[in-house]
Design an enzyme around this catalytic site. Structure first.
Site, mmCIF file in Angstrom:
data_model
loop_
_atom_site.group_PDB
_atom_site.id
_atom_site.type_symbol
_atom_site.label_atom_id
_atom_site.label_comp_id
_atom_site.label_asym_id
_atom_site.label_seq_id
_atom_site.Cartn_x
_atom_site.Cartn_y
_atom_site.Cartn_z
ATOM 1 C CB ILE A 33 -0.988 0.284 0.800
ATOM 2 C CG1 ILE A 33 -2.289 -1.470 1.364
ATOM 3 C CG2 ILE A 33 -1.771 1.521 1.285
ATOM 4 C CD1 ILE A 33 -2.827 -1.720 2.246
ATOM 5 C CG ASP A 40 9.849 -0.436 5.139
ATOM 6 O OD1 ASP A 40 10.536 -1.499 5.613
ATOM 7 O OD2 ASP A 40 9.003 -0.702 4.535
ATOM 8 C CB ALA A 67 -1.844 0.626 8.878
ATOM 9 N NE ARG A 68 -5.130 -4.865 10.523
ATOM 10 C CZ ARG A 68 -5.332 -4.977 9.419
ATOM 11 N NH1 ARG A 68 -5.490 -4.036 8.569
ATOM 12 N NH2 ARG A 68 -5.368 -5.875 8.444
ATOM 13 C CG ASP A 104 -10.454 4.008 7.880
ATOM 14 O OD1 ASP A 104 -11.806 3.851 7.830
ATOM 15 O OD2 ASP A 104 -9.967 2.817 7.225
ATOM 16 C CD GLU A 145 -11.221 -0.969 13.268
ATOM 17 O OE1 GLU A 145 -9.867 -0.770 13.005
ATOM 18 O OE2 GLU A 145 -11.394 -2.132 12.371
ATOM 19 C CG HIS A 171 -11.425 -0.911 9.475
ATOM 20 N ND1 HIS A 171 -10.711 -1.717 10.557
ATOM 21 C CD2 HIS A 171 -10.732 -0.890 7.761
ATOM 22 C CE1 HIS A 171 -9.922 -2.499 9.211
ATOM 23 N NE2 HIS A 171 -9.982 -1.735 8.489
#
Length: 347
Positions: free
Chosen positions: A177, A196, A256-257, A281, A286, A305
């Site tokens: 992504i 990264d 993402a998470r 999001d 969650e 989400h």
């Protein structure tokens, strides 16, 4: 790699020689992922071992899997554990119409050598689109101004925002992504940073981004977008120190998470710094607990989400599966096969 807009599977004339297949997933999701066109293509590729089944049906009647060579599934699909595998003795491949295969795979599955395909590449497309839209809005401070106008019942006297020329956007993690987001950001006149540890400077340069450390990313970016997978080593990766170091007026976007971000730390920083904005999001847990400040903080935008595939976007996922089934039946290499080693760095 995104799938072709239309499924392109070959038509097989001899039904007797088609592999036997079974579609197993929640009934309320089947039509979302495998619509009429996708089902028509699958009908020409496989010999169905029986009607579509639910996870509950397979659990109570495992004999349904006895003749199955290809398992077609998706979100909410069956756990590929020892019990299921002991009945699916002819199983050769699993086609997962969803993102991460983590919810369904087990160590026992990896030991079998059965191939598994994920439609994560198709699911990545709407996430990147959603992120690009939110980055653009964040650079314009659109959400902030909307809330200010609603609160003041008038326009701000001198609205100011970084805008989309010469600003800096930071991407945390250049996975599937993150790379798509970088490609879309290349259409704007912005400077793109990325952090990264698994990407080298040369690979980042190909994407047109500057590779930096995570500390520098948070200090320099006007907008930070998070695309880090949720792994034991990434839990709470985004700390209070990083959040507090964000430049004045900066925005953080998380599609993402939720566990990647230390949410209590974020809440503390947002309380102290009204200039910092968060577009969330995903959360952890969650949905957020009732009464969580993320519901009411004025500098948080919370969405349920929705960045991933919803509505007709899920058909893109189904079409990727159809194309991969077509490749398998034709004896061609699979383009979206997932291997055990891949899961170490994927969500």
């Amino acid at each position: 790699m995104s799938p072709s807009p239309r499924a392109s599977s070959p038509v097989l004339a001899d039904a007797a020689h088609r592999p036997s297949a079974l579609l197993v997933m929640p009934r309320d999701l089947v039509d979302d992922v495998y619509g009429p066109e996708e089902r028509a293509h699958l009908d020409r590729l496989v010999r169905w071992a029986g009607p579509d089944a639910t996870v509950e049906q397979v659990s109570t009647r495992p004999a349904l899997l006895a003749d199955v060579e290809l398992l077609v599934t998706g979100w909410g699909g069956p756990r590929l554990d020892r019990t299921l595998l002991s009945h699916a003795t002819r199983l050769r491949a699993v086609f997962y119409g969803g993102g991460s295969v983590r919810p369904i795979v087990t160590d026992e599955f990896w030991a079998t050598g059965i191939q598994i395909v994920s439609a994560a590449a198709a699911n990545a497309v709407p996430v990147a689109e959603f992120t690009f839209a939110q980055v653009t809005l964040a650079l314009k401070h659109a959400h902030r101004f909307e809330r200010a106008v609603r609160r003041l019942n008038r326009f701000p006297s001198r609205p100011a925002a970084p805008g989309t020329f010469g600003s800096t956007v930071g991407i945390l993690s250049l996975g599937l992504i993150g790379r798509l987001v970088a490609q879309r950001l290349s259409t704007l006149d912005v400077h793109v940073l990325a952090a990264d540890p698994y990407v080298d400077a040369a690979s980042a340069a190909v994407l047109g981004v500057e590779l930096v450390g995570i500390d520098e990313l948070f200090r320099r970016a006007d907008v930070i977008t998070v695309h880090t997978p949720s792994l034991p080593q990434t839990s709470g990766l985004i700390t209070e120190e990083l959040l507090a170091s964000m430049r004045e007026g900066a925005t953080i976007i998380n599609t993402a998470r939720g566990a990647v971000l230390d949410e209590p730390a974020l809440i503390r920083v947002l309380h102290r710094r009204q200039d910092v904005f968060a577009l969330l999001d995903v959360t952890h847990p969650e949905p957020p607990e009732p009464g969580s400040p993320v519901y009411t903080l004025p500098n948080v935008v919370l969405t349920p989400h929705i960045a991933g595939s919803i509505g007709l976007e899920r058909r893109r996922v189904g079409r990727l599966v159809v194309d991969e089934v077509g490749r398998f039946v034709a004896g061609q290499p699979l383009l979206h096969q997932v291997r055990a080693a891949d899961t170490a760095l994927r969500a």
